[in-house]
Scaffold this active site. Structure first.
Site, short mmCIF file in Angstrom:
data_model
loop_
_atom_site.label_atom_id
_atom_site.label_comp_id
_atom_site.label_asym_id
_atom_site.label_seq_id
_atom_site.Cartn_x
_atom_site.Cartn_y
_atom_site.Cartn_z
N ARG A 177 8.37 6.99 -6.76
CA ARG A 177 7.82 7.01 -5.38
C ARG A 177 8.57 8.01 -4.49
O ARG A 177 8.87 7.72 -3.32
CB ARG A 177 7.86 5.60 -4.75
CG ARG A 177 7.06 4.57 -5.50
CD ARG A 177 5.55 4.80 -5.40
NE ARG A 177 4.84 3.91 -6.29
CZ ARG A 177 4.47 4.24 -7.53
NH1 ARG A 177 4.68 5.46 -8.01
NH2 ARG A 177 3.86 3.38 -8.29
N SER A 227 3.02 -2.47 -1.41
CA SER A 227 4.29 -2.98 -1.95
C SER A 227 5.42 -2.54 -1.04
O SER A 227 5.57 -1.36 -0.77
CB SER A 227 4.57 -2.39 -3.33
OG SER A 227 3.69 -2.92 -4.25
N GLU A 297 10.14 0.76 -0.45
CA GLU A 297 9.21 1.85 -0.74
C GLU A 297 8.53 2.28 0.56
O GLU A 297 8.30 3.46 0.79
CB GLU A 297 8.16 1.34 -1.74
CG GLU A 297 7.06 2.33 -2.05
CD GLU A 297 6.13 1.81 -3.15
OE1 GLU A 297 6.62 1.23 -4.14
OE2 GLU A 297 4.90 1.99 -3.01
C1 LIG Z 1 -3.33 -2.57 0.20
C2 LIG Z 1 -2.42 -1.43 -0.22
C3 LIG Z 1 -2.28 -1.12 -1.57
C4 LIG Z 1 -1.43 -0.07 -1.96
N1 LIG Z 1 -1.32 0.20 -3.29
C5 LIG Z 1 -0.52 1.20 -3.69
C6 LIG Z 1 -0.38 1.51 -5.09
O1 LIG Z 1 -0.99 0.90 -5.95
N2 LIG Z 1 0.46 2.51 -5.42
C7 LIG Z 1 1.16 3.23 -4.49
O2 LIG Z 1 1.90 4.15 -4.87
N3 LIG Z 1 1.03 2.96 -3.17
C8 LIG Z 1 0.23 1.98 -2.75
N4 LIG Z 1 0.12 1.71 -1.41
C9 LIG Z 1 0.92 2.46 -0.43
C10 LIG Z 1 0.26 3.75 0.14
O3 LIG Z 1 -1.15 3.64 0.10
C11 LIG Z 1 0.71 5.00 -0.60
O4 LIG Z 1 2.10 5.19 -0.49
C12 LIG Z 1 0.00 6.25 -0.07
O5 LIG Z 1 0.30 7.33 -0.90
C13 LIG Z 1 0.40 6.61 1.35
O6 LIG Z 1 -0.50 7.57 1.85
P1 LIG Z 1 -0.79 7.71 3.41
O7 LIG Z 1 -1.71 8.86 3.59
O8 LIG Z 1 -1.21 6.43 3.98
O9 LIG Z 1 0.67 8.12 3.92
P2 LIG Z 1 1.46 7.60 5.22
O10 LIG Z 1 1.70 6.14 5.10
O11 LIG Z 1 0.78 8.08 6.44
O12 LIG Z 1 2.83 8.37 5.00
C14 LIG Z 1 3.66 8.07 3.89
C15 LIG Z 1 4.72 9.16 3.73
O13 LIG Z 1 4.07 10.39 3.38
C16 LIG Z 1 4.35 11.41 4.36
N5 LIG Z 1 3.11 12.22 4.46
C17 LIG Z 1 1.84 11.79 4.61
N6 LIG Z 1 0.98 12.83 4.60
C18 LIG Z 1 1.73 13.95 4.43
C19 LIG Z 1 1.43 15.34 4.34
N7 LIG Z 1 0.17 15.83 4.38
N8 LIG Z 1 2.46 16.22 4.18
C20 LIG Z 1 3.74 15.78 4.13
N9 LIG Z 1 4.08 14.47 4.21
C21 LIG Z 1 3.08 13.56 4.36
C22 LIG Z 1 4.77 10.67 5.60
O14 LIG Z 1 5.64 11.47 6.38
C23 LIG Z 1 5.50 9.46 5.00
O15 LIG Z 1 6.80 9.78 4.64
C24 LIG Z 1 -0.73 0.67 -0.99
C25 LIG Z 1 -0.88 0.36 0.37
C26 LIG Z 1 -1.72 -0.68 0.77
C27 LIG Z 1 -1.88 -0.98 2.23
#
Ligand SMILES: Cc1cc2nc3c(=O)[nH]c(=O)nc-3n(C[C@H](O)[C@H](O)[C@H](O)COP(=O)(O)OP(=O)(O)OC[C@H]3O[C@@H](n4cnc5c(N)ncnc54)[C@H](O)[C@@H]3O)c2cc1C
Length: 303
Positions: A177, A227, A297
């Protein structure tokens, strides 16, 4: 920080429709928690995005980049400076043979459907991950033995000096991660995924199976940030937490999910404080009982 001056300058760059002041982050996070961001900008093209980012860097304005806010806990007093949100406006993609090249704001769930429609395998694991492609690359998101590092061949990257670069898979230093982007703090603009031609029905079946497993095991009906903890070596965070008897434990409006102890759910107007206290309590209890140090995470940010 002279917020009004910064907002006026950014409005010049990205246009008034793309700037909001004093914006509650609870509206922008899946766990529906978080105080106000001084300024949130959502540029609609790469040019204004990089100009806004460079403006912040040059003027030493604190800047945080977000995607869909599905991995974030924003503290109750919010975020000082500027949040750049990369989401709906960066949605385009193209397919070249067995590759998909897409912009950072596209949702991972949509990307896995696009792969399916084009008879491509490799994105099945991502069908239920609610984040954007940029967030997924940054987090090396994964599930069910798949992860971004297996498919991302390269990205288009805006670094902290304002230069646009291409970074290959090795340079992205994917880990548990984690990735180079997290350490370096630049912006993912686009990513190229190398997939494999496959039978559409097989891909579809696999995705349906993952969706079913997720629905059975995860509290998708309640606000959460997924998570909370990284998977500890040779164990599962959810299992350790459950074995400590913490299932269903509440602090304020935050609760250790009854369905999956690795999730904290916002059951009744939880504050970031409630969630952070619950995280600390879980970490201490698991450490005391099993000697395992759970690492978060989710990203905890703000004041
Ligand atoms: C119900 C649920 C289920 C989930 N299941 C999983 C799973 O199975 N596996 C898993 O790995 N995760 C899971 N997640 C967590 C999450 O969806 C992931 O970590 C996802 O990749 C985050 O993406 P986001 O666009 O929402 O990022 P954000 O939450 O907006 O940001 C997360 C991080 O990424 C950075 N970031 C975002 N976009 C960019 C960009 N364009 N450039 C540079 N940095 C950036 C941010 O600065 C931050 O550090 C889950 C979440 C929920 C709510």
């Amino acid at each position: 920080l002279d917020i009004l001056k910064i907002a006026a300058d950014l409005t010049e760059i990205v246009g008034s429709n793309h700037v909001k002041l004093n914006e509650p982050m609870a509206v922008h996070t899946s766990i529906k928690i978080g105080g106000p961001a001084d300024i949130i900008v959502s540029p609609d093209n790469e040019d204004t995005l990089s100009k806004a980012y460079i403006y912040c860097l040059e003027n030493k304005v604190p800047v945080f980049v977000m995607g869909n806010g599905t991995n974030l806990i924003v503290r109750d007093n919010g975020l000082r400076g500027v949040v750049i949100k990369i989401h709906n406006n960066f949605n385009s993609y193209k397919i070249i043979d067995d590759k998909i090249i897409a912009q950072a704001g596209i949702l991972l769930s949509r990307l896995s459907k696009i792969a399916l429609q084009n008879e491509l395998s490799g994105m099945e694991f991502a069908e239920g991950i609610p984040g954007t492609l940029g967030g997924a690359v940054t987090m090396n998101a994964g599930a069910y033995n798949g992860e971004m590092s297996f498919v991302v061949q390269s990205i288009k990257y805006l670094d902290k000096t304002g230069k646009i670069k291409s970074l290959g898979n090795k340079e992205l230093e994917f880990g548990k991660r984690s990735s180079f982007v997290q350490k370096d703090g630049g912006i993912v603009l686009e990513a190229e995924m190398q997939l494999k031609k496959a039978d559409k029905h097989q891909v579809s079946e696999q995705m349906n199976q993952f969706a079913k497993m997720r629905k059975e095991k995860q509290p998708l009906e309640l606000p959460s940030a997924g998570s909370v903890f990284k998977r500890p070596e040779g164990n599962y965070a959810g299992k350790l937490i459950e074995d400590c008897g913490l299932k269903g434990l509440k602090i304020g409006g935050a609760q250790v999910s009854e369905k999956h102890c690795g999730f904290i759910v916002n059951i009744e107007k939880a504050t970031a404080c409630d969630v952070i206290d619950l995280i600390a309590h879980i970490q201490k209890t698991v450490k005391d009982n099993y000697g395992v140090e759970l690492q978060t995470e989710v990203k905890i940010i703000g004041e």
